[in-house]
Scaffold this motif. Structure first.
Motif, PDB file in Angstrom:
ATOM      1  N   ARG A  97      23.716  38.755  25.488  1.00 49.08           N
ATOM      2  CA  ARG A  97      22.459  38.822  26.196  1.00 49.08           C
ATOM      3  C   ARG A  97      22.649  39.343  27.622  1.00 49.08           C
ATOM      4  O   ARG A  97      21.840  40.109  28.137  1.00 49.08           O
ATOM      5  CB  ARG A  97      21.851  37.429  26.250  1.00 49.08           C
ATOM      6  N   GLY A  98      23.752  38.909  28.258  1.00 48.62           N
ATOM      7  CA  GLY A  98      24.005  39.307  29.639  1.00 48.62           C
ATOM      8  C   GLY A  98      24.069  40.815  29.801  1.00 48.62           C
ATOM      9  O   GLY A  98      23.813  41.342  30.881  1.00 48.62           O
ATOM     10  N   PHE A  99      24.382  41.529  28.711  1.00 44.16           N
ATOM     11  CA  PHE A  99      24.524  42.980  28.825  1.00 44.16           C
ATOM     12  C   PHE A  99      23.183  43.692  28.881  1.00 44.16           C
ATOM     13  O   PHE A  99      23.099  44.809  29.371  1.00 44.16           O
ATOM     14  CB  PHE A  99      25.375  43.529  27.684  1.00 44.16           C
ATOM     15  N   VAL A 100      22.128  43.059  28.365  1.00 44.42           N
ATOM     16  CA  VAL A 100      20.808  43.703  28.433  1.00 44.42           C
ATOM     17  C   VAL A 100      20.431  43.925  29.896  1.00 44.42           C
ATOM     18  O   VAL A 100      20.017  45.006  30.309  1.00 44.42           O
ATOM     19  CB  VAL A 100      19.744  42.835  27.729  1.00 44.42           C
ATOM     20  N   GLU A 101      20.652  42.856  30.669  1.00 43.93           N
ATOM     21  CA  GLU A 101      20.352  42.928  32.098  1.00 43.93           C
ATOM     22  C   GLU A 101      21.226  43.986  32.780  1.00 43.93           C
ATOM     23  O   GLU A 101      20.745  44.784  33.571  1.00 43.93           O
ATOM     24  CB  GLU A 101      20.612  41.536  32.654  1.00 43.93           C
ATOM     25  N   ARG A 102      22.512  43.985  32.420  1.00 47.57           N
ATOM     26  CA  ARG A 102      23.421  44.986  33.000  1.00 47.57           C
ATOM     27  C   ARG A 102      22.964  46.401  32.642  1.00 47.57           C
ATOM     28  O   ARG A 102      23.008  47.309  33.461  1.00 47.57           O
ATOM     29  CB  ARG A 102      24.848  44.797  32.450  1.00 47.57           C
ATOM     30  N   THR A 103      22.580  46.569  31.380  1.00 48.22           N
ATOM     31  CA  THR A 103      22.158  47.898  30.933  1.00 48.22           C
ATOM     32  C   THR A 103      20.970  48.371  31.753  1.00 48.22           C
ATOM     33  O   THR A 103      20.951  49.498  32.265  1.00 48.22           O
ATOM     34  CB  THR A 103      21.744  47.864  29.446  1.00 48.22           C
ATOM     35  N   ALA A 104      19.980  47.480  31.888  1.00 42.45           N
ATOM     36  CA  ALA A 104      18.798  47.865  32.657  1.00 42.45           C
ATOM     37  C   ALA A 104      19.180  48.123  34.114  1.00 42.45           C
ATOM     38  O   ALA A 104      18.671  49.059  34.742  1.00 42.45           O
ATOM     39  CB  ALA A 104      17.747  46.774  32.556  1.00 42.45           C
ATOM     40  N   GLY A 105      20.105  47.285  34.642  1.00 42.24           N
ATOM     41  CA  GLY A 105      20.549  47.491  36.025  1.00 42.24           C
ATOM     42  C   GLY A 105      21.222  48.839  36.183  1.00 42.24           C
ATOM     43  O   GLY A 105      20.946  49.592  37.129  1.00 42.24           O
ATOM     44  N   ALA A 106      22.127  49.176  35.236  1.00 43.06           N
ATOM     45  CA  ALA A 106      22.821  50.467  35.304  1.00 43.06           C
ATOM     46  C   ALA A 106      21.818  51.614  35.176  1.00 43.06           C
ATOM     47  O   ALA A 106      21.944  52.648  35.839  1.00 43.06           O
ATOM     48  CB  ALA A 106      23.859  50.546  34.194  1.00 43.06           C
ATOM     49  N   THR A 107      20.789  51.409  34.322  1.00 40.04           N
ATOM     50  CA  THR A 107      19.761  52.440  34.172  1.00 40.04           C
ATOM     51  C   THR A 107      19.044  52.660  35.503  1.00 40.04           C
ATOM     52  O   THR A 107      18.763  53.795  35.878  1.00 40.04           O
ATOM     53  CB  THR A 107      18.746  52.008  33.096  1.00 40.04           C
ATOM     54  N   LEU A 108      18.769  51.542  36.194  1.00 41.56           N
ATOM     55  CA  LEU A 108      18.116  51.671  37.503  1.00 41.56           C
ATOM     56  C   LEU A 108      18.981  52.487  38.464  1.00 41.56           C
ATOM     57  O   LEU A 108      18.476  53.320  39.216  1.00 41.56           O
ATOM     58  CB  LEU A 108      17.854  50.282  38.100  1.00 41.56           C
ATOM     59  N   ILE A 109      20.296  52.214  38.424  1.00 40.87           N
ATOM     60  CA  ILE A 109      21.193  52.964  39.316  1.00 40.87           C
ATOM     61  C   ILE A 109      21.138  54.454  38.959  1.00 40.87           C
ATOM     62  O   ILE A 109      21.003  55.314  39.832  1.00 40.87           O
ATOM     63  CB  ILE A 109      22.634  52.432  39.198  1.00 40.87           C
ATOM     64  N   LEU A 110      21.209  54.752  37.651  1.00 44.59           N
ATOM     65  CA  LEU A 110      21.152  56.149  37.204  1.00 44.59           C
ATOM     66  C   LEU A 110      19.842  56.793  37.654  1.00 44.59           C
ATOM     67  O   LEU A 110      19.825  57.903  38.206  1.00 44.59           O
ATOM     68  CB  LEU A 110      21.280  56.203  35.682  1.00 44.59           C
ATOM     69  N   LEU A 111      18.735  56.073  37.436  1.00 47.02           N
ATOM     70  CA  LEU A 111      17.434  56.635  37.805  1.00 47.02           C
ATOM     71  C   LEU A 111      17.355  56.840  39.316  1.00 47.02           C
ATOM     72  O   LEU A 111      16.776  57.830  39.782  1.00 47.02           O
ATOM     73  CB  LEU A 111      16.301  55.722  37.322  1.00 47.02           C
TER      74      LEU A 111
END
Lengths: 440, 272, 487
Positions: free
Chosen positions: A405-419
């Motif tokens: 579950r913790g990775f969902v948040e990381r994924t969205a966080g990394a997406t924010l960084i990319l965006l």
């Protein structure tokens, strides 16, 4: 010119043109007009709604990735843990049992009796398995701290992080929960005492791949992406500008240049995954560059970006009015000189804009990188372009398919960084275009 | 002051001619603004039915602007504003309750450059009747298309290839197709904005001949920069200069005995 | 001397040449540079080019040809039975030879001489120098390796001498030519022009690279799996056999389920993207005020700038589950990864592709056609429907085909949102898989490269490339034709 005249207008048209029928017809036509307009508005709203939904979902899911729960503990660096020699040898420092030190500090802070094996195990599960690395890095940086107590902020376990961010359901029966009642009691107390808190998550930007969400970060992927962008710049820009100048200024109209044109336009629309296959077959299998290397990724992305840069440069060069070229030729400059001295400098803003947009596209590209083995689990920072590397979007892909579950948040966080990167690049491009846009 | 003069002239002409029809289109104090810029200054003119009225003047004098007021084509330009009053058969065309779509069905228009739709010849002419629902059946529509093409003197040339694209015709034929297209909705007034400026002399002659035919059934208003053309096709002529209607009257009078010095200068070629 | 060092030396010589040429040109006219045909810098560049170009060319050609020559010479030295034996055995021997040679290159000359004696334990000797060998080498392999090392060394020595010699020769030749009459600028510009042409050839080379690499690997694949089984097979079940079995390993490689999945998702995507994109474009270009256009247009275009992985992630965590729950509400069983999820998300991604190209195309329709229609009393929507859209139709079809090509080649959305089960189904609520998904899954495992399980990815890639190429070329052709019509 003999024509049967007037009757037509009156006879044929009089009946349907009666006031009543005409009025009804006009009303119908205006209703159709309003409907048509409404479809247009609906279409635009549809697109915009989706845009808002996408961004808000990712923000809501991702903002918490920038915070990370950690225990603030006084860790006593007991000299006895570092072997017998003073000062301790490097091996001793590397091999010391930091987990024990971390646990000891935690037990003390939570008031857990280390002799009670069950309690001790339950308490030690609250710390991240990465806590020992944190202490080791502190000691390695400054061995003189051995023997002293230092206050450190040690990462909490992913489950604790979930609890702190309010995603934990306490109503679930204890035996099906990740944290027991006892653990929850300790954590509540620690949070109240200020020992446990959420801090800005610097680890997200400095760590590499990890199987534990709390110690996984995009640092390594960012460096990989940076390498690739540098390679794209070094290769695609000179090649692209040279090709565009040739095609726009020198190319005679013949079969060869026609073929080149068709090729470039087509390459711009070839699926990116095909470029990945090209990279695999040519750069890795044929040329023997190591798999997962940033160099291969950079080369593949450079080939992909090339058409974008060529097309943008051609447009920029074509926008320079012929009068400038004629003026240069008129004072006796050669064609090459008129281009390098006058046309290209004037086209620079357009070329830059195209380059930035091409780079932004390359930065977000995932599929071709999967083909050339960049899905590797890379923990260490690559130091040369030939080392194993990964890229930001690939990291997002790997986290998106991870189970915890913790990775969902990381994924969205990394997406924010990319965006965020992409937004910066595109805004720069827009500003460049606005500021240097010239109307001739 | 000018207005008084033209009105007097008008009345004079009516008295003299006697046979002239009552006014079809009447404009009173019409001014046009493009944003801040004023393009037309208080134009007042009466246009009789069943005849040809020509607007002449140097380029940029406002003659096309005024023409486009008569079927409210200026509505398509967002910054354009029209004041004053224009009536067609005593109906104010700028009245808010009036429907612009209906108005344009009554006031047809032919443009400077032939602009046939990229469809077949038949579809080009049938377009207007279709959108206005003028034909109840296919046979009726066929009839309208045929008579319109005959009126535009194009029938003989195209009757065997009605399904060919309209864009494939020659320039003069295209313009006559556009006239047929306008005629097909049986308007009361036909506006022509320099209809021959993109045509060669032979095509021009054909179109002029056609205008001469059409004036028996329609009120035709033509903008032209060619004084010879105005003299050839029109019964009445109005001279515009710098957005002002300088002088209006029977074509013969304007060309042989103008009242205003500016008109005199223009038709003798001192400027323009 | 290593090749990269050689490059540096040649370039250094070239720079020296530049200064010499520059100086000699100035000296030849006694400092009165206006008497020269070209600026002195061009003379420098002239000498630089003569110095570096032939030498660099030689180095490149040598590096391509020499390994081929060396390898064929070494092969000729191998025992008869290996030379005439199966290809795989020969390749294995050659790679052993290469490994030994790599170790030998670290030995001192005396040690190297020792290896000529069959009694020497080469494996131990190499081990002591930090070059472990997996197998105990046979004497003929050691001999071959030593021969290969000698050949390589002498080849490199020869290259060093000849390339530096060539550079020096070029320098001297060009320097000798420098005179006020020499048209150095024209010569330099001709070379620069050739360089520019070369750069634009990269586009062709890339296409060629794509076609050739995929063609070779596909032919390799079709030698194991018959092409008709691939093209017309209805079962996709590549059966991940253990690496190294090499002999086909069973498995069925039917393209049809994948092709169907790809087309089905693309059709759903186009059903979303075409009406929405077209209506947006029409509204934007015909109705919207300047303010609306200036804000809505760039906002919609953001959709095109979002990386597809982000769409995929959105589909995976939000949109797929949302559809599934919605379906459960109305009693439909919608899988979280399905044709519908992937198709809808991909459709949104394609909106800006359709809308911005259509917008350009609609704007290219001449204003006179609009006026003609308004002048006949048509309303705005009648004008759009009956005049503008028919006139713009070819261009719009081109835009849609380009969008279709993008949908077919799209990878990340379908990888995350479409599913992995090959499924010949008409039900849009079920998962399907696509060509691109299978390319990714066949190549991200740890498979042996020469197994059909891996090679099939290239056959799939070739299929994908042919499809999109045909669509692109046709679409670009009609768009171009359309543009010319109104120019």
């Amino acid at each position: 010119m003999t024509v049967d005249t007037a009757p037509m207008a009156t006879e044929a048209l009089d009946s349907p043109r009666s006031k009543q029928a005409m009025k009804a017809r006009i009303a119908r036509r205006y209703a159709a007009e309003r409907r048509f307009r409404a479809y247009g508005v609906a279409a635009i709203l549809f697109g915009l709604t989706f845009l808002v939904a996408l961004f808000s979902t990712i923000m809501v899911r991702g903002y918490s990735a920038f915070l990370q729960s950690a225990f603030t503990l006084d860790v006593h660096l007991d000299p006895s843990a570092f072997g017998s020699t003073t000062p301790p040898s490097e091996t001793d420092i590397r091999m010391a049992d930091y987990t024990k030190l971390a646990n000891r500090a935690l037990f003390q802070a939570l008031g857990v009796d280390p002799a009670n094996k069950a309690d001790a195990r339950a308490a030690s599960q609250l710390l991240s398995q990465n806590a020992d690395v944190q202490i080791r890095k502190t000691v390695e940086a400054d061995p003189t701290v051995i023997g002293k107590s230092v206050q450190l902020s040690l990462l909490a376990h992913g489950n604790v992080d979930t609890l702190m961010k309010g995603h934990f359901d306490r109503s679930v029966p204890e035996n099906r929960r990740q944290l027991s009642d006892k653990q929850l009691g300790w954590l509540d107390k620690a949070a109240e005492a200020g020992l446990l808190g959420k801090h800005f998550n610097t680890g997200l930007f400095t760590y590499g791949a990890s199987s534990k969400p709390e110690s996984a970060g995009v640092g390594v992927a960012l460096v990989g992406s940076l390498y690739m962008m540098a390679i794209v710049l070094l290769i695609a820009v000179p090649l692209g500008v040279a090709a565009a100048v040739y095609l726009e200024e020198f190319a005679p109209k013949n079969l060869l240049t026609d073929t080149i044109e068709v090729n470039i336009n087509n390459l711009a629309a070839v699926p990116s995954i095909v470029f990945g296959l090209l990279g695999l077959a040519i750069f890795i299998n044929f040329m023997g560059i190591p798999r997962s290397a940033a160099l291969v990724g950079g080369l593949v992305l450079a080939l992909m970006t090339l058409p974008t840069i060529i097309i943008a440069t051609r447009a920029a060069v074509a926008a320079v009015p012929p009068s400038i070229r004629e003026a240069a030729l008129g004072v006796g400059a050669s064609k090459m000189q008129s281009i390098t001295h006058h046309v290209l400098p004037l086209a620079v803003p357009g070329i830059l804009t195209g380059t930035i947009i091409g780079l932004a596209k390359a930065l977000g590209e995932t599929a071709p990188l999967l083909m050339i083995g960049m899905v590797a689990f890379v923990v260490d920072f690559p130091t040369t372009p030939l080392d194993s590397a990964t890229a930001l979007p690939v990291q997002i892909y790997m986290w998106a398919t991870a189970a915890e579950r913790g990775f969902v948040e990381r994924t969205a966080g990394a997406t924010l960084i990319l965006l965020a990167f992409l937004v910066c690049m595109n805004v720069t491009a827009v500003i460049l275009r606005r500021r240097y846009e010239r109307r001739w | 002051m000018l207005n008084v003069q033209t009105n007097e002239l008008q009345q004079g002409a009516t008295k003299l001619g006697g046979a002239l029809n009552p006014h079809k289109v009447a404009a009173k104090d019409v001014s046009v603004y493009y944003g801040e810029k004023r393009a037309l200054f208080d134009v007042t003119v009466n246009i009789p039915d069943r005849g040809v009225m020509a607007f002449i003047g140097p380029s940029g004098c406002g003659k096309s602007t005024f023409l486009r007021c008569i079927n409210r084509m200026n509505d398509t330009i967002p910054i354009c504003r029209v004041t004053g009053k224009i009536t067609i058969e005593d109906e104010d065309i700028y009245d808010p309750s009036l429907d612009v779509v209906q108005l344009r069905a009554r006031v047809g228009m032919v443009f400077q450059k032939p602009n046939p739709f990229p469809k077949s010849i038949y579809e080009n002419v049938a377009y207007g009747p279709r959108i206005h629902g003028l034909a109840g059946s296919k046979a009726e529509l066929d009839h309208i298309v045929e008579t319109s093409l005959q009126r535009a003197a194009l029938w003989k040339e195209v009757k065997d290839r009605l399904n060919d694209p309209g864009t494939g015709l020659s320039g003069g034929q295209q313009q006559r197709l556009c006239i047929a297209r306008a005629v097909a909705v049986s308007p009361e007034v036909i506006l022509m904005d320099e209809p021959c400026s993109a045509l060669d002399p032979i095509a021009t002659a054909k179109v002029e001949e056609l205008i001469d035919e059409l004036k028996q059934n329609f009120c035709i208003i033509i903008v032209t920069h060619s004084m010879q053309q105005a003299a050839r096709v029109s019964q009445r002529t109005a001279f515009f200069h710098l957005g002002v209607l300088v002088e209006e009257g029977a074509t013969n009078d304007i060309f042989t005995n103008p009242n205003d010095q500016r008109t005199q200068d223009y038709i003798t070629g001192r400027f323009g | 001397m290593s090749t990269s060092l050689l490059f540096l030396i040649v370039i250094a010589l070239g720079i020296v040449g530049w200064f010499l040429g520059n100086w000699r040109a100035r000296a030849s006219v006694g400092g009165k540079t206006s008497a020269l045909h070209s600026r002195p810098g061009y003379y420098g560049a002239y000498v630089l080019l003569w110095t570096t170009l032939p030498a660099v060319f030689l180095i490149i050609v040598w590096n391509v040809l020499s390994p081929i020559a060396v390898s064929s010479l070494v092969t000729a030295k191998l025992p008869e039975n290996i030379q005439n034996g199966p290809e795989q055995a020969r390749a294995l021997t050659m790679s052993t030879v290469r490994m030994i040679e790599n170790g030998l290159s670290k030995l001192s000359p005396e040690d190297l001489d020792k290896t000529a004696d069959p009694a020497t334990d080469v494996k131990a000797l190499l081990m002591s120098k930090g070059a472990p060998l997996a197998v105990t080498p046979e004497p003929f392999a050691v001999d071959a390796a030593r021969y290969q090392l000698t050949l390589k060394n002498s080849s490199q020595l020869l290259l060093t001498l000849s390339s530096i010699g060539l550079a020096a020769l070029g320098l001297a030749f060009a320097l000798f030519q420098v005179s006020p009459k020499l048209r150095s600028r024209n010569a330099v510009e001709t070379v620069a022009l050739a360089g520019l042409l070369g750069c634009s050839m990269v586009a062709i080379l890339t296409t060629l690279g794509i076609v050739l690499s995929m063609l070779f690997e596909s032919i390799h694949f079709f030698s194991i799996v018959p092409i008709q089984n691939f093209l017309f097979g209805t079962v996709w079940d590549p059966r991940f056999s253990s690496a190294g079995s090499g002999s086909g390993g069973g498995g069925e490689f039917g393209l049809l389920p994948l092709l169907w999945g790809t087309l089905y998702i693309s059709i759903v995507a186009l059903l979303v993207a075409v009406p929405v994109g077209l209506f947006s474009a029409v509204y934007m270009s015909e109705y919207a005020s300047r303010g609306v256009r200036m804000t809505a247009k760039p906002l919609l275009e953001i959709l095109a700038g979002i990386p597809t992985i982000v769409y995929g992630f959105f589909a995976l965590i939000t949109f797929g589950p949302l559809l599934r729950d919605l379906g459960a509400h109305v009693g439909l069983s919608i899988s979280a990864t399905s044709v519908l999820t992937a198709g809808l998300i991909m459709g949104v991604m394609l909106i800006p592709f359709v809308s911005s190209l259509s917008d350009d195309i609609i704007n290219a329709v001449p204003q006179s056609l609009r006026e003609g229609s308004y002048g006949l009393g048509a309303t705005q929507s009648e004008t759009i429907k009956r005049v503008i859209l028919p006139a713009a139709l070819p261009g719009i079809v081109g835009a849609i085909l380009l969008a279709a090509s993008r949908a077919i080649g799209e990878t990340m959305i379908v990888v995350l949102a479409a599913g992995i089960a090959p499924n010949l189904t008409l039900n849009p609520f079920e998962p399907v898989t696509t060509i691109t998904v299978k390319i990714v899954s066949q190549l991200t495992g740890d498979l042996e490269f020469n197994s059909p399980q891996t090679l099939v990815a290239f056959a799939l890639g070739l299929t994908l490339f042919v499809f999109t190429l045909a669509l692109n070329i046709y679409a670009l052709y009609i768009v171009r034709k359309y543009r010319e019509q109104y120019e």
